[in-house]
Design a protein around this motif. Structure first.
Motif, PDB file in Angstrom:
ATOM      1  N   LEU A   7      16.791   1.756 -10.213  1.00  0.00           N
ATOM      2  CA  LEU A   7      15.496   2.410 -10.397  1.00  0.00           C
ATOM      3  C   LEU A   7      14.545   1.939  -9.310  1.00  0.00           C
ATOM      4  N   HIS A   8      13.859   2.853  -8.650  1.00  0.00           N
ATOM      5  CA  HIS A   8      12.904   2.526  -7.592  1.00  0.00           C
ATOM      6  C   HIS A   8      11.507   2.902  -8.066  1.00  0.00           C
ATOM      7  N   VAL A   9      10.641   1.905  -8.197  1.00  0.00           N
ATOM      8  CA  VAL A   9       9.251   2.107  -8.615  1.00  0.00           C
ATOM      9  C   VAL A   9       8.349   1.864  -7.414  1.00  0.00           C
ATOM     10  N   PHE A  10       7.573   2.866  -7.049  1.00  0.00           N
ATOM     11  CA  PHE A  10       6.557   2.704  -5.998  1.00  0.00           C
ATOM     12  C   PHE A  10       5.258   2.401  -6.721  1.00  0.00           C
ATOM     13  N   ILE A  11       4.681   1.232  -6.475  1.00  0.00           N
ATOM     14  CA  ILE A  11       3.558   0.733  -7.267  1.00  0.00           C
ATOM     15  C   ILE A  11       2.397   0.393  -6.335  1.00  0.00           C
ATOM     16  N   VAL A  12       1.201   0.842  -6.675  1.00  0.00           N
ATOM     17  CA  VAL A  12       0.045   0.713  -5.784  1.00  0.00           C
ATOM     18  C   VAL A  12      -1.144   0.153  -6.552  1.00  0.00           C
ATOM     19  N   ALA A  13      -1.579  -1.040  -6.167  1.00  0.00           N
ATOM     20  CA  ALA A  13      -2.809  -1.638  -6.697  1.00  0.00           C
ATOM     21  C   ALA A  13      -3.847  -1.673  -5.589  1.00  0.00           C
ATOM     22  N   GLY A  14      -5.130  -1.682  -5.955  1.00  0.00           N
ATOM     23  CA  GLY A  14      -6.172  -1.631  -4.937  1.00  0.00           C
ATOM     24  C   GLY A  14      -7.091  -2.824  -4.881  1.00  0.00           C
ATOM     25  N   GLU A  15      -6.969  -3.748  -5.851  1.00  0.00           N
ATOM     26  CA  GLU A  15      -7.796  -4.950  -5.824  1.00  0.00           C
ATOM     27  C   GLU A  15      -7.160  -6.019  -6.699  1.00  0.00           C
ATOM     28  N   LEU A  29       9.035  -4.677 -16.475  1.00  0.00           N
ATOM     29  CA  LEU A  29       9.986  -3.639 -16.085  1.00  0.00           C
ATOM     30  C   LEU A  29      11.343  -4.241 -15.735  1.00  0.00           C
ATOM     31  N   ARG A  30      11.323  -5.352 -15.012  1.00  0.00           N
ATOM     32  CA  ARG A  30      12.589  -5.986 -14.626  1.00  0.00           C
ATOM     33  C   ARG A  30      13.331  -6.513 -15.855  1.00  0.00           C
ATOM     34  N   ALA A  31      12.594  -6.994 -16.855  1.00  0.00           N
ATOM     35  CA  ALA A  31      13.234  -7.493 -18.072  1.00  0.00           C
ATOM     36  C   ALA A  31      13.952  -6.363 -18.816  1.00  0.00           C
ATOM     37  N   ARG A  32      13.396  -5.161 -18.757  1.00  0.00           N
ATOM     38  CA  ARG A  32      13.995  -4.009 -19.433  1.00  0.00           C
ATOM     39  C   ARG A  32      15.040  -3.311 -18.568  1.00  0.00           C
ATOM     40  N   HIS A  33      14.888  -3.424 -17.258  1.00  0.00           N
ATOM     41  CA  HIS A  33      15.752  -2.680 -16.336  1.00  0.00           C
ATOM     42  C   HIS A  33      16.062  -3.592 -15.152  1.00  0.00           C
ATOM     43  N   PRO A  34      17.028  -4.509 -15.291  1.00  0.00           N
ATOM     44  CA  PRO A  34      17.288  -5.504 -14.234  1.00  0.00           C
ATOM     45  C   PRO A  34      17.618  -4.884 -12.879  1.00  0.00           C
ATOM     46  N   ASP A  35      18.234  -3.709 -12.868  1.00  0.00           N
ATOM     47  CA  ASP A  35      18.618  -3.062 -11.609  1.00  0.00           C
ATOM     48  C   ASP A  35      17.435  -2.222 -11.108  1.00  0.00           C
ATOM     49  N   ILE A  36      16.386  -2.907 -10.650  1.00  0.00           N
ATOM     50  CA  ILE A  36      15.148  -2.236 -10.278  1.00  0.00           C
ATOM     51  C   ILE A  36      14.671  -2.786  -8.950  1.00  0.00           C
ATOM     52  N   PHE A  38      11.132  -2.519  -6.102  1.00  0.00           N
ATOM     53  CA  PHE A  38       9.733  -2.122  -5.986  1.00  0.00           C
ATOM     54  C   PHE A  38       9.343  -1.983  -4.518  1.00  0.00           C
ATOM     55  N   SER A  39       8.446  -1.051  -4.256  1.00  0.00           N
ATOM     56  CA  SER A  39       7.776  -0.985  -2.969  1.00  0.00           C
ATOM     57  C   SER A  39       6.359  -0.493  -3.219  1.00  0.00           C
ATOM     58  N   GLY A  40       5.494  -0.636  -2.215  1.00  0.00           N
ATOM     59  CA  GLY A  40       4.123  -0.178  -2.400  1.00  0.00           C
ATOM     60  C   GLY A  40       3.095  -1.144  -1.862  1.00  0.00           C
ATOM     61  N   VAL A  41       1.997  -1.300  -2.602  1.00  0.00           N
ATOM     62  CA  VAL A  41       0.847  -2.089  -2.165  1.00  0.00           C
ATOM     63  C   VAL A  41       0.422  -3.023  -3.289  1.00  0.00           C
ATOM     64  N   GLY A  42       0.241  -4.272  -2.955  1.00  0.00           N
ATOM     65  CA  GLY A  42      -0.211  -5.249  -3.943  1.00  0.00           C
ATOM     66  C   GLY A  42      -0.711  -6.505  -3.275  1.00  0.00           C
ATOM     67  N   GLY A  43      -1.118  -7.467  -4.128  1.00  0.00           N
ATOM     68  CA  GLY A  43      -1.636  -8.730  -3.630  1.00  0.00           C
ATOM     69  C   GLY A  43      -0.648  -9.865  -3.839  1.00  0.00           C
ATOM     70  N   HIS A  44      -1.173 -11.081  -3.891  1.00  0.00           N
ATOM     71  CA  HIS A  44      -0.320 -12.271  -3.946  1.00  0.00           C
ATOM     72  C   HIS A  44       0.547 -12.304  -5.198  1.00  0.00           C
ATOM     73  N   ALA A  45      -0.001 -11.916  -6.332  1.00  0.00           N
ATOM     74  CA  ALA A  45       0.776 -11.979  -7.573  1.00  0.00           C
ATOM     75  C   ALA A  45       1.944 -10.997  -7.537  1.00  0.00           C
ATOM     76  N   MET A  46       1.714  -9.797  -7.036  1.00  0.00           N
ATOM     77  CA  MET A  46       2.787  -8.804  -6.973  1.00  0.00           C
ATOM     78  C   MET A  46       3.823  -9.160  -5.910  1.00  0.00           C
ATOM     79  N   THR A  47       3.388  -9.717  -4.789  1.00  0.00           N
ATOM     80  CA  THR A  47       4.366 -10.155  -3.791  1.00  0.00           C
ATOM     81  C   THR A  47       5.197 -11.298  -4.343  1.00  0.00           C
ATOM     82  N   GLY A  48       4.604 -12.104  -5.215  1.00  0.00           N
ATOM     83  CA  GLY A  48       5.367 -13.165  -5.861  1.00  0.00           C
ATOM     84  C   GLY A  48       6.459 -12.649  -6.771  1.00  0.00           C
ATOM     85  N   GLU A  49       6.313 -11.382  -7.225  1.00  0.00           N
ATOM     86  CA  GLU A  49       7.340 -10.746  -8.046  1.00  0.00           C
ATOM     87  C   GLU A  49       8.337  -9.942  -7.213  1.00  0.00           C
TER      88      GLU A  49
END
Length: 387
Positions: A7-15, A29-36, A38-49
């Motif tokens: 599964l490919h999720v494109f996820i975009v946060a702005g602040e 999402l990863r807990a429910r769907h391990p084969d996942i 991500f790409s998109g835009v995020g900050g430090h917390a999302m890059t940590g994931e």
């Protein structure tokens, strides 16, 4: 739509606030769907994931009309870069998080170029407060809205907006940190000291407008109070130095509180608060701290007030459906009116008891059951993606 396995999720946060919601959603999402992936835009917390952000969040995380205008060329460029990346990736779903000026611009353009792309909007724009026509327009490019406030699904239904589900506010996952343990918030016995919070905001513009008013308010409250007062001022890191410099010249100097843990400890000790409008007022409400809310903006922003379709701007009031928490806004935001409203909340009188009784009803209004907000949000995202 996805050509590769998983599964490919494109996820975009702005602040930053969206980044915090985004990393929890990614984890659920990863807990429910391990084969996942991500790409998109995020900050430090999302890059940590595991997200490799297309560009730093600082490129687009600006607030206020003037700041947005100053960065408009950069923001427009980042919108187009994000849309191009989403179209090239052909993900299974696009999730946009808050920051509607940026994320909705991305969603509109991505949907136009990929008409079958499912789109979920995590955090509803305030269509119930102003520009209600946005709700119906969102149906062209949003399939499902994940709401943080319990009244928002009904608002979207009334306004002809997209399907909307209440997933819970992230603060309800932090009640143990917000609520005082036994003895942590002493009773207000006659003549006993009280702890009062002063919260001037987290944005430089609001702090610059409220600090001079708050400076004159504190002595007036002291003059009315029948007990000793201990003033605490939690500050955000990026404004700490200038707030400390300003407070040094105040006739009554609040103790400056640094760091998230110390801020929560101050909430658990506090008996009352003087607070800038914003999410902090919901934190205080869930902590059981009676407050008066202050708000001042520049002339241009003040004109938006005439477009509002609600009678209150305080989140707890909106959730409860009543004006339980007093507001002193714009021309009403004077030291005399703030002090006259705050002082009774520091005594065990009818004003304080009425507000405490209202705040006690918040839990029932915001309850979502055993699921955490991020888990409920993940479940709906996967359903919309068809997984």
């Amino acid at each position: 739509m996805q050509q590769q396995a998983g599964l490919h999720v494109f996820i975009v946060a702005g602040e930053e606030s969206g980044d915090q919601l985004g990393f929890k959603l990614m984890r659920s999402l990863r807990a429910r769907h391990p084969d996942i992936r991500f790409s998109g835009v995020g900050g430090h917390a999302m890059t940590g994931e595991g997200l490799m952000s297309l560009f730093p969040l600082d490129d687009i995380a600006v607030m206020g009309f003037t700041a947005v205008i100053g960065r408009l060329r950069t923001i427009i460029d980042r919108v187009h870069r994000t849309v191009d990346a989403a179209v090239a990736a052909r993900p299974d779903i696009l999730v946009i998080i808050d920051s509607p000026d940026f994320t909705h611009a991305v969603a509109k353009r991505a949907r136009k170029r990929l008409p079958d792309l499912p789109v979920v909007d995590y955090v509803s724009p305030s269509v119930w407060a102003w520009r209600p026509g946005r709700a119906r327009k969102m149906r062209a490019y949003v399939d499902h809205v994940l709401a943080l406030l319990p009244f928002e699904p009904a608002a979207h239904a009334r306004l002809g907006g997209p399907q909307c589900s209440y997933v819970g506010h992230p603060l309800i996952e932090r009640l143990a940190e917000l609520r005082p343990a036994s003895g942590e918030r002493p009773a207000l016995a006659e003549g006993a000291p009280a702890t009062v919070l002063v919260l001037p905001g987290s944005r430089r513009s609001e702090v610059s407008r409220l600090m001079p008013v708050f400076r004159e308010t504190l002595p007036l409250v002291e003059a009315e109070s029948r007990r000793p007062l201990h003033w605490l001022m939690p500050v955000v890191p990026h404004l700490a130095d200038e707030i400390e410099a300003a407070v040094a010249a105040w006739p009554i100097k609040p103790q400056i509180v640094h760091g998230a843990a110390a801020k929560l400890a101050a909430f658990r000790q506090a008996h009352a608060a003087l607070a800038a409008s914003g999410t902090v007022t919901l934190e205080l409400a869930l902590s059981g701290v009676p407050m008066v809310v202050a708000y001042k903006v520049g002339w241009l922003e003040s004109q938006v007030r005439h477009l509002l379709t609600v009678s209150t701007i305080t989140l707890a009031n909106l959730i409860l459906g009543e004006s339980a928490i007093p507001e002193r806004l714009q021309w009403d935001c004077t030291p005399e009116k703030l002090a006259g409203t705050l002082a009774p909340l520091i005594e065990e009188g009818p004003e304080r008891q009425a507000q405490l009784a209202a705040l006690a009803r918040l839990d029932a209004a915001m309850r979502i059951g055993d699921e955490a907000p991020s888990e409920r949000a993940a479940r709906i995202v996967l359903a919309v993606a068809g997984r």
